[in-house]
Scaffold this motif. Structure first.
Motif, PDB file in Angstrom:
ATOM      1  N   ASN A   1     -11.150  10.311 -23.056  1.00 25.56           N
ATOM      2  CA  ASN A   1     -10.916   9.250 -22.068  1.00 25.56           C
ATOM      3  C   ASN A   1     -12.147   8.351 -22.002  1.00 25.56           C
ATOM      4  N   HIS A   2     -12.144   7.367 -21.088  1.00 23.60           N
ATOM      5  CA  HIS A   2     -13.150   6.293 -21.152  1.00 23.60           C
ATOM      6  C   HIS A   2     -14.575   6.747 -20.861  1.00 23.60           C
ATOM      7  N   ASP A   3     -14.740   7.826 -20.071  1.00 22.10           N
ATOM      8  CA  ASP A   3     -16.124   8.295 -19.846  1.00 22.10           C
ATOM      9  C   ASP A   3     -16.437   9.542 -20.661  1.00 22.10           C
ATOM     10  N   GLY A   4     -15.454  10.021 -21.428  1.00 17.75           N
ATOM     11  CA  GLY A   4     -15.700  11.168 -22.301  1.00 17.75           C
ATOM     12  C   GLY A   4     -15.683  12.506 -21.579  1.00 17.75           C
ATOM     13  N   ASP A   5     -15.344  12.510 -20.278  1.00 15.78           N
ATOM     14  CA  ASP A   5     -15.306  13.779 -19.550  1.00 15.78           C
ATOM     15  C   ASP A   5     -14.035  14.562 -19.826  1.00 15.78           C
ATOM     16  N   LEU A   6     -13.008  13.867 -20.294  1.00 13.72           N
ATOM     17  CA  LEU A   6     -11.762  14.550 -20.638  1.00 13.72           C
ATOM     18  C   LEU A   6     -11.424  14.262 -22.099  1.00 13.72           C
ATOM     19  N   LEU A   7     -10.788  15.237 -22.716  1.00 12.78           N
ATOM     20  CA  LEU A   7     -10.388  15.123 -24.121  1.00 12.78           C
ATOM     21  C   LEU A   7      -8.962  15.654 -24.208  1.00 12.78           C
ATOM     22  N   ALA A   8      -8.053  14.811 -24.706  1.00 14.27           N
ATOM     23  CA  ALA A   8      -6.648  15.235 -24.784  1.00 14.27           C
ATOM     24  C   ALA A   8      -6.235  15.439 -26.229  1.00 14.27           C
ATOM     25  N   THR A   9      -5.438  16.467 -26.461  1.00 12.97           N
ATOM     26  CA  THR A   9      -4.831  16.650 -27.784  1.00 12.97           C
ATOM     27  C   THR A   9      -3.317  16.753 -27.599  1.00 12.97           C
ATOM     28  N   GLY A  10      -2.591  16.236 -28.580  1.00 13.97           N
ATOM     29  CA  GLY A  10      -1.139  16.419 -28.598  1.00 13.97           C
ATOM     30  C   GLY A  10      -0.800  17.221 -29.839  1.00 13.97           C
ATOM     31  N   ASP A  11       0.316  17.961 -29.807  1.00 13.55           N
ATOM     32  CA  ASP A  11       0.662  18.740 -31.001  1.00 13.55           C
ATOM     33  C   ASP A  11       2.111  18.509 -31.405  1.00 13.55           C
ATOM     34  N   LYS A  12       2.480  19.141 -32.522  1.00 15.46           N
ATOM     35  CA  LYS A  12       3.824  18.938 -33.059  1.00 15.46           C
ATOM     36  C   LYS A  12       4.894  19.582 -32.195  1.00 15.46           C
ATOM     37  N   GLY A  13       4.480  20.470 -31.279  1.00 16.86           N
ATOM     38  CA  GLY A  13       5.434  21.116 -30.370  1.00 16.86           C
ATOM     39  C   GLY A  13       5.663  20.315 -29.106  1.00 16.86           C
TER      40      GLY A  13
ATOM     41  N   ASN B   1      -8.444   5.744  -9.419  1.00 24.70           N
ATOM     42  CA  ASN B   1      -8.455   6.596  -8.220  1.00 24.70           C
ATOM     43  C   ASN B   1      -8.721   8.028  -8.676  1.00 24.70           C
ATOM     44  N   PRO B   2      -8.708   9.004  -7.781  1.00 23.07           N
ATOM     45  CA  PRO B   2      -9.053  10.372  -8.228  1.00 23.07           C
ATOM     46  C   PRO B   2      -8.171  10.932  -9.339  1.00 23.07           C
ATOM     47  N   ALA B   3      -6.956  10.406  -9.495  1.00 22.46           N
ATOM     48  CA  ALA B   3      -6.063  10.936 -10.537  1.00 22.46           C
ATOM     49  C   ALA B   3      -6.368  10.293 -11.888  1.00 22.46           C
ATOM     50  N   HIS B   4      -5.909  10.940 -12.941  1.00 27.48           N
ATOM     51  CA  HIS B   4      -6.036  10.391 -14.303  1.00 27.48           C
ATOM     52  C   HIS B   4      -4.640  10.022 -14.786  1.00 27.48           C
ATOM     53  N   PHE B   5      -4.561   8.958 -15.585  1.00 25.86           N
ATOM     54  CA  PHE B   5      -3.271   8.552 -16.148  1.00 25.86           C
ATOM     55  C   PHE B   5      -3.389   8.432 -17.657  1.00 25.86           C
ATOM     56  N   LEU B   6      -2.355   8.898 -18.356  1.00 26.41           N
ATOM     57  CA  LEU B   6      -2.352   8.738 -19.813  1.00 26.41           C
ATOM     58  C   LEU B   6      -0.939   8.462 -20.296  1.00 26.41           C
ATOM     59  N   LEU B   7      -0.875   7.761 -21.441  1.00 20.98           N
ATOM     60  CA  LEU B   7       0.406   7.511 -22.096  1.00 20.98           C
ATOM     61  C   LEU B   7       0.521   8.440 -23.289  1.00 20.98           C
TER      62      LEU B   7
ATOM     63  N   ASN C   1       2.881  11.600 -31.208  1.00 21.34           N
ATOM     64  CA  ASN C   1       2.259  10.740 -32.225  1.00 21.34           C
ATOM     65  C   ASN C   1       0.933  10.152 -31.766  1.00 21.34           C
ATOM     66  N   LYS C   2       0.853   9.775 -30.475  1.00 21.39           N
ATOM     67  CA  LYS C   2      -0.363   9.149 -29.971  1.00 21.39           C
ATOM     68  C   LYS C   2      -0.524   9.442 -28.481  1.00 21.39           C
ATOM     69  N   ILE C   3      -1.795   9.495 -28.059  1.00 21.67           N
ATOM     70  CA  ILE C   3      -2.123   9.582 -26.630  1.00 21.67           C
ATOM     71  C   ILE C   3      -3.130   8.473 -26.354  1.00 21.67           C
ATOM     72  N   ARG C   4      -2.945   7.755 -25.248  1.00 26.04           N
ATOM     73  CA  ARG C   4      -3.918   6.730 -24.845  1.00 26.04           C
ATOM     74  C   ARG C   4      -4.186   6.875 -23.349  1.00 26.04           C
ATOM     75  N   TRP C   5      -5.469   6.905 -22.977  1.00 27.30           N
ATOM     76  CA  TRP C   5      -5.852   7.021 -21.571  1.00 27.30           C
ATOM     77  C   TRP C   5      -5.894   5.649 -20.920  1.00 27.30           C
ATOM     78  N   LEU C   6      -5.550   5.610 -19.641  1.00 25.27           N
ATOM     79  CA  LEU C   6      -5.772   4.398 -18.852  1.00 25.27           C
ATOM     80  C   LEU C   6      -7.117   4.548 -18.156  1.00 25.27           C
ATOM     81  N   LYS C   7      -7.760   3.427 -17.840  1.00 28.37           N
ATOM     82  CA  LYS C   7      -9.031   3.510 -17.118  1.00 28.37           C
ATOM     83  C   LYS C   7      -8.753   4.061 -15.727  1.00 28.37           C
ATOM     84  N   ARG C   8      -9.698   4.819 -15.218  1.00 33.52           N
ATOM     85  CA  ARG C   8      -9.470   5.511 -13.953  1.00 33.52           C
ATOM     86  C   ARG C   8      -9.655   4.559 -12.773  1.00 33.52           C
TER      87      ARG C   8
END
Length: 443
Positions: free
Chosen positions: A34-46, A103-109, A94-101
């Protein structure tokens, strides 16, 4: 961030099982900080998304460490069936993209081949107790038994991380979605498939605008497909998309609603001496990424990574061979379908270095200032914290030195297609089949 050519990389962590029997569903299909590098997301084939959170102690320790713990795991996509076309739609992310934060919650596509979802990831560490109309277990109380009014109280509870789908963007793509990219306005995003790019508003799920359409009237005249697309990091009207013909087009949405006329076309003239049966396949661009500054972009084709200056369309300003030793092996790579592998590439936080993957679980780091390059291996036998990564070398013929590996001994089933670089530190994430390796600079 230091000059990257002089970095000594060391092992930080590996996530995922180290057993040899890997199920198809566990193979990692995308990696994104994510934008500050505090979170890292992975997606898989499942169809699962796993979010890792930076360990607060590792962040502030001296020397700091790039260590992450599992923060949240959720099923993002399920397998579906398209009854009209009698096609199975895979759940693979296929892809994950974070939105800039904001509020306290995180959003991702996250997206599979057909459907994009917006997820909200939030924390809960308090609960309400003492309702009047229901018991603590949730059962509704009989109104006749309520004799006194209670004031509900808020009690602390064990931290829960909840992921909930906020929006589902579906039914807009006939072909498989290969890219999503959030605009710098943080209100719109694009999604691209083989022949079209759509523009969405994050609040509106039932309509999108088609901004690029390269579908010919007669499909027999089809000569190229869109392979990747991305918005400019600062200019919300500019986007780029790459094609299987080795070209990159830059479009300005202010000039026309339908960006069929590109503003710029980036293409390297072909070297006739290198022309072969495989020329077209290996010139197809599998990934394009704009630099954090917005001045440059990198494109990855089968054998190289090229750096382009957005002000210069005629040729790239830098070209780095990733695995030139495979040029003589293209025939067998065509036979085993490896030649169609789609390698991604990424920038370091300060744009001074580039990383991309190769075979045999090798990944490559190129320093743009010193022009040095490194071949490193994401291997299990180094899985001890602070183990220094030894640069690897591939020899193509003749005598093999002690620490070199012969090109004939490379394992083409082990490939690093997905990599990510922390936005402000030298911490990198490398997906090797079902394992996520984290490496950092040795400070």
């Amino acid at each position: 961030m230091a000059g990257n050519g002089d970095i000594q990389w060391c092992f930080s962590q590996v996530k995922g099982t180290l057993e040899d029997d890997v199920t198809e569903a566990d193979i990692i299909s995308c990696v994104e900080f994510n934008h500050d590098g505090d979170l890292l997301a992975t997606g898989d084939k499942g169809g699962r998304v796993v979010i890792f959170q930076r360990d607060p102690i590792s962040k502030n320790s001296i020397p700091r460490r790039g260590e992450y713990n599992v923060y949240s795991t959720f099923q993002s996509h399920e397998p579906e069936f398209d009854y009209l076309k009698s096609l199975e739609i895979e759940e693979k992310i296929n892809k994950i993209r974070w939105l800039k934060r904001k509020n306290p919650a995180h959003f991702l596509l996250s997206t599979n081949d057909k459907t994009i979802k917006l997820w909200k990831v939030s924390e809960r560490d308090k609960r309400v107790e003492g309702y009047n109309t229901k018991e603590e277990n949730g059962a509704i109380r009989d109104p006749a038994c309520i004799t006194a009014l209670r004031v509900p109280t808020i009690k602390p509870m064990e931290l829960m991380v909840e992921a909930s789908p906020r929006r589902i963007f579906a039914n807009a793509h006939t072909y498989h979605i290969n890219s999503i990219s959030v605009n710098s306005d943080q209100e719109t995003y694009l999604s691209a498939d083989d022949l079209r790019i759509n523009l969405w508003h994050l609040e509106i799920t039932d309509q999108s605008f088609n901004i690029v359409d390269i579908k010919p009237t007669n499909m027999e005249e089809l000569t190229e497909v869109i392979t990747a697309a991305e918005f400019h990091p600062a200019e919300c009207n500019v986007l780029v998309y790459s094609s299987s013909k080795g070209t990159i087009r830059l479009c300005d949405m202010r000039s026309a609603a339908l960006c069929d006329q590109h503003s710029k076309l980036f293409e390297e003239p072909e070297d006739p001496t290198n022309r072969s049966f495989f020329s077209e396949i290996i010139s197809s661009i599998s990934d394009v990424k704009l630099s954090n500054s917005g001045r440059y972009m990198i494109s990855r084709d089968y054998l190289s990574v090229k750096v382009w200056d957005l002000q210069m369309e005629t040729k790239p300003i830098e070209c780095y061979p990733v695995h030139e030793y495979l040029r003589s092996k293209l025939c067998s790579l065509y036979e085993n379908d490896c030649i169609f592998d789609k390698f991604e590439c990424c920038w370091s936080g300060n744009d001074s270095a580039i990383m991309t993957g190769s075979y045999n679980n090798f990944f490559r780091v190129f320093d743009r200032t010193t022009k040095r390059d490194l071949t490193l291996e994401a291997a299990r036998d180094i899985a001890k914290p602070k183990t220094l990564l030894k640069p690897r070398k591939v020899c193509t013929g003749g005598k093999r030195k002690k620490d070199e590996i012969s090109v004939d001994c490379l394992d083409f089933n082990k490939k690093i297609l997905h990599t990510a670089w922390h936005p402000s530190e030298n911490v990198v994430a490398v997906a090797a089949t079902n394992n996520l390796f984290l490496f950092q600079d040795k400070l």
